[in-house]
Design a protein around this motif. Structure first.
Motif, PDB file in Angstrom:
ATOM      1  N   LYS A   1       4.764   5.355  -3.403  1.00 48.21           N
ATOM      2  CA  LYS A   1       3.644   6.027  -4.050  1.00 48.21           C
ATOM      3  C   LYS A   1       3.144   5.167  -5.202  1.00 48.21           C
ATOM      4  O   LYS A   1       3.912   4.378  -5.768  1.00 48.21           O
ATOM      5  N   PRO A   2       1.878   5.333  -5.582  1.00 50.23           N
ATOM      6  CA  PRO A   2       1.373   4.553  -6.725  1.00 50.23           C
ATOM      7  C   PRO A   2       2.223   4.736  -7.983  1.00 50.23           C
ATOM      8  O   PRO A   2       2.385   3.785  -8.765  1.00 50.23           O
ATOM      9  N   GLU A   3       2.792   5.917  -8.166  1.00 50.96           N
ATOM     10  CA  GLU A   3       3.613   6.150  -9.361  1.00 50.96           C
ATOM     11  C   GLU A   3       4.957   5.431  -9.309  1.00 50.96           C
ATOM     12  O   GLU A   3       5.705   5.457 -10.284  1.00 50.96           O
TER      13      GLU A   3
ATOM     14  N   THR B   1       4.996   2.267  -9.042  1.00 53.33           N
ATOM     15  CA  THR B   1       4.675   0.966  -9.622  1.00 53.33           C
ATOM     16  C   THR B   1       5.430   0.767 -10.922  1.00 53.33           C
ATOM     17  O   THR B   1       5.324   1.587 -11.839  1.00 53.33           O
TER      18      THR B   1
ATOM     19  N   VAL C   1       2.223  -0.638  -6.184  1.00 49.85           N
ATOM     20  CA  VAL C   1       1.796   0.174  -5.042  1.00 49.85           C
ATOM     21  C   VAL C   1       0.342   0.567  -5.238  1.00 49.85           C
ATOM     22  O   VAL C   1      -0.016   1.163  -6.249  1.00 49.85           O
ATOM     23  N   SER C   2      -0.481   0.246  -4.277  1.00 50.05           N
ATOM     24  CA  SER C   2      -1.910   0.557  -4.348  1.00 50.05           C
ATOM     25  C   SER C   2      -2.261   1.667  -3.366  1.00 50.05           C
ATOM     26  O   SER C   2      -1.580   1.880  -2.361  1.00 50.05           O
ATOM     27  N   THR C   3      -3.356   2.346  -3.670  1.00 48.02           N
ATOM     28  CA  THR C   3      -3.811   3.441  -2.794  1.00 48.02           C
ATOM     29  C   THR C   3      -4.658   2.892  -1.660  1.00 48.02           C
ATOM     30  O   THR C   3      -5.125   1.762  -1.706  1.00 48.02           O
TER      31      THR C   3
ATOM     32  N   GLN D   1       0.844  -1.196   0.000  1.00 47.49           N
ATOM     33  CA  GLN D   1       0.000   0.000   0.000  1.00 47.49           C
ATOM     34  C   GLN D   1       0.880   1.247   0.000  1.00 47.49           C
ATOM     35  O   GLN D   1       2.035   1.220   0.452  1.00 47.49           O
ATOM     36  N   ALA D   2       0.307   2.316  -0.492  1.00 46.58           N
ATOM     37  CA  ALA D   2       1.025   3.590  -0.498  1.00 46.58           C
ATOM     38  C   ALA D   2       1.479   3.938   0.918  1.00 46.58           C
ATOM     39  O   ALA D   2       0.754   3.720   1.887  1.00 46.58           O
TER      40      ALA D   2
ATOM     41  N   SER E   1       8.197   5.231   1.800  1.00 51.88           N
ATOM     42  CA  SER E   1       7.123   6.160   1.414  1.00 51.88           C
ATOM     43  C   SER E   1       6.672   5.902  -0.018  1.00 51.88           C
ATOM     44  O   SER E   1       6.586   6.824  -0.833  1.00 51.88           O
TER      45      SER E   1
END
Length: 126
Positions: free
Chosen positions: A87-89, A91, A124-126, A13-14, A85
């Motif tokens: 982030k989805p970006e 991924t 990475v998921s939100t 997760q994020a 830390s």
């Protein structure tokens, strides 16, 4: 024959963390450049972190500074990438790369590296 084998990827997760590892075989990296690159679907390959294994100097892409840390363990012939830390970006498929040609300065340029691993996926998921 040089081999680079990545591991440590996964789905998180994020805000979470991962430590990627790159085990090296047949490669003496006490004086060369090693790096981590990543490539997300539909995007170009991006260099994220590089280290000069002789002097220990490092450099990072602006997008990961302060969150990613590249390090080496000479005793175990392993390169690491600590990712915090997330982030989805972030991924992407993450690749370890090594250069067998001595350079004084290491760059985050794919053409500078002549050995590559198969990659490890980070999602990475939100």
């Amino acid at each position: 024959q040089v081999q680079l084998v990545e591991s440590g990827g996964g789905s998180v997760q994020a805000g979470g963390s991962l430590r990627l590892s790159c085990a090296t075989f047949g490669y003496t990296y006490s004086r060369y450049c090693m790096a981590w690159f990543r490539q997300a679907p539909g995007k170009e390959r991006e260099g994220v972190a590089v280290i000069h294994t002789g002097g220990g100097s490092t450099n990072y892409a602006d997008s990961v500074k302060g969150r990613f840390t590249i390090s080496q363990d000479n005793a175990n012939n392993t390169l690491y990438l600590q990712i915090n830390s997330l982030k989805p970006e972030d991924t992407a498929m993450y690749y370890c790369a090594a250069d067998s040609r001595f350079k004084r300065l290491c760059r985050l340029t794919g053409a500078d590296f002549n050995y590559w691993g198969q990659g490890t996926q980070v999602t990475v998921s939100t």
